[in-house]
Design an enzyme around this catalytic site. Structure first.
Site: not given
Ligand code: KIV
Ligand code: NA
Length: 264
Positions: A44-45, A113, A180
């Site tokens: 979704d970056s 996430e 991350e």
């Protein structure tokens, strides 16, 4: 031979590092796949990299489906992982419905996430045939809760909590963990603690795999360049060559180097 979840498990068992890159379209997917990247992430970056938003939150299911179907056409045997957009897995029921849509579009695995609260949802997805990657640490969909994009797990209490969450989520059925922006020693501890393959970005060289946004590793970062980014096109003569150099550097663990890593 096509990469599967079993391929990633074998890499972990053998201690061989594997590579992951984002792609959002057929051309990049084909080049990335042919260059030997094991996993393609439709991140979704794309909300930031392609659409110009300042976060990933505006990305919709329809947009993900569109990009996944393009990537699936270009793919030549890599495993396709797709992000579930913000708040499309807030309940287990929503997660099942939305994950199914991403899988129908061509994803082989979905990425969520969060932390311990995802346990039941991951279990439900896993039981119904949807492989899951659990993304921990700096989870960009939480930018408004974090108050910015900041390294996570710097204090021992938070670090221990992250280890606990990773173990819980793997026990619930998560097939892969993605970390991350966490200190390298913490990423190493999590990688040892779980049987599932662990992918890192800004998490040091000791995770089982590495991931970058393809635009970043081709020197196309606009705005501030994160510490973990390396421009592989700078020393290559083509995009394919740069991606092959990335695959080789991940494999021999020369990337990430100290300069790309958060120590504590
Ligand atoms: O959206 C994305 O590209 C990601 C990676 C940076 C891990 O989630
Ligand atoms: Na993402």
């Amino acid at each position: 031979m096509a990469v599967t979840i079993n391929t990633l498990r074998e890499y972990k068992q053998k201690g061989e590092a594997f590579s992951v890159l984002t792609s959002y379209d057929a051309t990049f997917a084909q080049i990335v796949s042919e260059a030997g990247v094991d996993v393609i992430l439709i991140g979704d970056s794309l909300g930031m990299v392609l659409q110009g938003h300042d976060s990933t939150l505006p990305v919709t299911m329809d947009q993900m489906v569109y990009h996944i179907s393009s990537v699936a056409k270009g793919n030549r045997g890599s495993l396709i992982m797709a992000d579930m957009p913000f708040m499309t897995y807030g309940t287990t029921e929503a997660a099942l419905e939305n994950a199914a849509e991403l899988m129908r579009a061509g994803a082989h695995m979905v990425k969520l996430e969060g932390t311990g609260w995802m346990k039941d949802t991951i279990h439900a997805l896993s039981e119904r045939g949807v492989p899951v990657c659990a993304h921990l640490g700096l989870t960009p969909q939480f930018v408004n809760k974090f108050g910015g994009y900041k390294v996570q797990g710097r204090d021992e209490k938070h670090a221990e909590l992250m280890i606990e969450h990773a173990c819980e989520l793997v026990a619930a059925g998560a097939d892969v963990i993605l970390l991350e922006c966490v200190p390298a020693p913490l990423a190493a501890r999590i990688t040892q603690a779980v049987q599932a393959p662990v992918i890192g970005i800004g998490a040091g060289a000791e995770t089982d795999g590495q991931v970058l946004v393809v635009h970043d590793m081709l020197g196309m970062t606009t705005g501030r360049k994160p510490r973990f980014v390396k421009d592989f096109l700078a020393e290559a003569s083509s995009v394919k060559g740069a991606i092959e150099a990335y695959v080789a550097a991940v494999r021999d663990r020369s990337f990430p180097a100290e300069e790309h890593t958060f120590k504590a």
